[in-house]
Scaffold this active site. Structure first.
Site, PDB file in Angstrom:
ATOM      1  N   HIS A 184     -16.722  13.220 -37.916  1.00 11.71           N
ATOM      2  CA  HIS A 184     -15.459  12.994 -38.614  1.00 11.71           C
ATOM      3  C   HIS A 184     -14.300  13.623 -37.833  1.00 11.71           C
ATOM      4  CE1 HIS A 184     -12.883  12.008 -41.889  1.00 11.71           C
ATOM      5  NE2 HIS A 184     -12.385  13.220 -41.824  1.00 11.71           N
ATOM      6  N   CYS A 482     -17.661  -1.901 -29.388  1.00 15.63           N
ATOM      7  CA  CYS A 482     -16.738  -1.437 -30.418  1.00 15.63           C
ATOM      8  C   CYS A 482     -17.111  -0.076 -30.998  1.00 15.63           C
ATOM      9  CB  CYS A 482     -16.629  -2.468 -31.543  1.00 15.63           C
ATOM     10  SG  CYS A 482     -18.193  -2.758 -32.385  1.00 15.63           S
TER      11      CYS A 482
HETATM   12  C1  PEP Z   1     -21.307   1.593 -34.218  1.00 16.97           C
HETATM   13  O1  PEP Z   1     -22.384   1.871 -34.748  1.00 16.97           O
HETATM   14  O2  PEP Z   1     -21.026   1.877 -33.027  1.00 16.97           O
HETATM   15  C2  PEP Z   1     -20.262   0.897 -34.984  1.00 16.97           C
HETATM   16  C3  PEP Z   1     -19.171   0.472 -34.398  1.00 16.97           C
HETATM   17  O3  PEP Z   1     -20.446   0.772 -36.315  1.00 16.97           O
HETATM   18  P1  PEP Z   1     -20.246   1.959 -37.395  1.00 16.97           P
HETATM   19  O4  PEP Z   1     -19.650   3.131 -36.673  1.00 16.97           O
HETATM   20  O5  PEP Z   1     -19.377   1.394 -38.443  1.00 16.97           O
HETATM   21  O6  PEP Z   1     -21.660   2.185 -37.829  1.00 16.97           O
END
Ligand code: PEP
Ligand code: MG
Length: 547
Positions: A184, A482
């Site tokens: 976080h 992402c």
């Molecule tokens: C990830 O796991 O890298 C992702 C982009 O999804 P989240 O952080 O929402 O699990």
């Protein structure tokens, strides 16, 4: 001077005095109270009054949204019914601290039971309760320290509740003992563009007032620095702040090779700020916000309205929406089974949606309706997909319901290992490095004790990304990324060298990554990637990949 190291978030730098976040107060014991009841009642009521006044004054001083929150807390602290409840509990034999703890807790449960806005305020009561108890005990108030002068905040870790009232005109940088690059604290630091170093061994030893330089680019906290070091840090900080003001251009390497830089968004309300920071589209639209606070799934119409609002903010641009990713760190009562012992390895993401297909069908229908109403190019992907068979299922269903472009996230190592099979049906893949790292390294992304394993620089993670990049190139299909890794300006270069075609990140990171892209050619990015793959540890890969 000494030096502490951890995981730097972004490239920021700041110098200033340390302020440590005091630990939460211990739970008051329920030993019987043997003191003077009248005096204790009076002292406790006075403490509640002091806290109420302080909260009100602090609210007036800070102003804005925080003022309303603090004034509401002040009302709670001075609430006559609570004062009376505390007095009764003391008269019945509780210590003042225990009486305060129990009275506030029972009020908190009452509010939670009411649901809606009342329930949202319930957690504030725990904070007010701690403040009153700290006043009674004559100790520092736990939580984020208040200060009128700028400071470097040092903590074990930061919870969302700690950060809600952080005054970012005063907090110059964050240093935490726990937490990894997806904690976080790290996410907050990126979103607010403030330097942070997480997972710092030795952060516990820092004391209030010590002058430090926090250099996220080199992942170091320099302790006990002199004036010259502070001046050098200030000059470097100026450079960093100016880089953030550089003109907004499309993401590209030095040789002109385009790498579109997109935004990760959690709600349509965040779209305008992302556009302003130069997002070339949305690489990850997390749709959980629509579901997390409700007891049942939202209707097709409710969802369609939200998706349309988002798509309208990106006319002619690409928007990648992810269908609901519930389970593990994002549990949903109406979708997930509470009995799982290892929820991260359980019925989460696409697995949970497949078990309740009507929810998935409704969401895909709402997305298709929104797609047909706007000029944005909507791509839709599923989270937590393990292999080609699951890919086939999702892509076929999405297309049946009218989605034009359907793909999958690469978050589970098994998917990367069969990437060429997956890309036979998926139109694209988007790599979620937060989960891909968690599953590759078998290290819970929420657990501070294994945060050091949660490093996407690890060559094992990089090798899986390379495999995905190569499969994408062979199939002539895009492989975006992402996860939080895309927001690391040095790692972003290596990711492009491994074959990643677009990078999506928290909008605040766009400027740093845009500037970093412009420093290398594609050949140089590939050379860095090749070197990083040979590292024996994440740290070594990082060192090799930044040369
Ligand atoms: C990830 O796991 O890298 C992702 C982009 O999804 P989240 O952080 O929402 O699990
Ligand atoms: Mg994920």
């Amino acid at each position: 001077m000494s030096e502490l190291t951890g995981i730097g978030i972004g490239r920021g730098i700041a110098a200033g005095p340390v302020r440590c976040m005091p630990d939460p107060l211990p739970l008051p014991t329920d030993d019987p109270f043997t003191g003077d009841v009248d005096a204790a009642v009076e002292k406790t009521a006075a403490a509640m009054g002091v806290v109420a006044t302080w909260l009100k004054e602090r609210g007036a001083h800070i102003g804005g949204e925080a003022q309303a929150i603090l004034e509401a807390q002040a009302l709670m602290a001075g609430d006559p019914a609570l004062v009376k409840d505390v007095a009764t509990r003391i008269a019945n034999g509780s210590t003042p601290e225990r009486a305060v703890y129990e009275a506030f807790l029972s009020f908190q449960k009452l509010l939670e039971g009411m649901g809606g806005h009342m329930a949202e305020r319930a957690t504030d009561l725990a904070d007010v309760s701690q403040r009153v108890r700290a006043e009674l005990m004559g100790v520092s108030v736990p939580g984020v320290p208040e200060s009128d002068a700028p400071f470097i905040l040092v903590a074990h870790d930061l919870a969302p509740a700690d950060t809600a009232l952080l005054d970012f005109t005063k907090v110059l940088a964050l240093v935490t003992r726990d937490g990894g690059p997806t904690s976080h604290t790290a996410i907050l630091a990126r979103a607010k563009s403030i330097p942070a170093i997480v997972g710092v061994t030795g952060a516990d030893g820092l004391t209030d007032g010590t002058l430090v330089v926090v250099d996220a680019g080199s992942s170091t906290v320099r302790v006990g620095v002199d004036d010259a070091a502070v001046a050098a840090a200030a000059a470097k900080r100026e450079e960093w702040l100016n880089a953030a003001k550089a003109p907004i251009t499309d993401g590209a390497l030095k040789d002109g090779h385009l790498v579109p830089l997109m935004a990760n968004l959690g709600s349509p309300a965040e779209a305008a700020a992302a556009v302003e920071l130069g997002a070339e589209g949305v690489g990850l639209f997390r749709t959980e916000f629509l579901f997390l606070d409700s007891a049942t799934a939202p209707t097709v119409e409710q969802q369609e309205a939200q998706y349309t609002e988002l798509l309208k903010a990106f006319p002619g641009k690409k928007v990648v929406a992810r269908v609901l990713d519930a389970g593990a760190d994002k549990p949903l009562a109406f979708l997930n089974d509470a009995q799982e012992e290892n929820p991260a390895l359980g019925l989460r993401g696409l697995r949970a949606l497949r078990a309740k297909e009507s929810i998935l069908r409704d969401q895909l229908t709402a997305l298709a309706n929104a797609q047909n109403k706007t000029t944005a190019h909507l791509w839709v992907m599923a989270p937590m997909v393990s292999d080609a068979q699951e890919t086939d299922y999702f892509v076929a269903l999405a297309k049946e319901l009218g989605i034009k472009v359907a793909g999958v996230m690469a978050e589970v190592p098994s998917l990367a290992l069969v990437a060429e099979q997956v890309l036979e049906t998926a139109d694209f893949v988007s790599i979620g490095t937060n989960d891909l790292t968690q599953y590759t390294m078998a290290a819970d992304r929420m657990l501070g004790s294994v945060a050091s394993f949660q490093d996407p620089w690890h060559p094992a993670v990089l090798r899986l990304i390379k495999q995905l990049g190569e499969a994408g190139a062979a199939a002539g299909k895009p492989v975006g990324l992402c996860g939080e890794a895309a927001a690391d300006p040095d790692l972003a270069i290596v990711l492009v060298g491994l074959g990643v075609t677009t990078l999506s990140m928290t909008p605040a990171a766009l400027a740093d990554v845009r500037a970093s892209m412009l420093t290398v050619t594609l050949e140089e990015a590939k050379a860095r990637a090749a070197r990083a793959l040979n590292g024996r540890t994440a740290a070594e890969a990082c060192k090799l990949g930044t040369q």
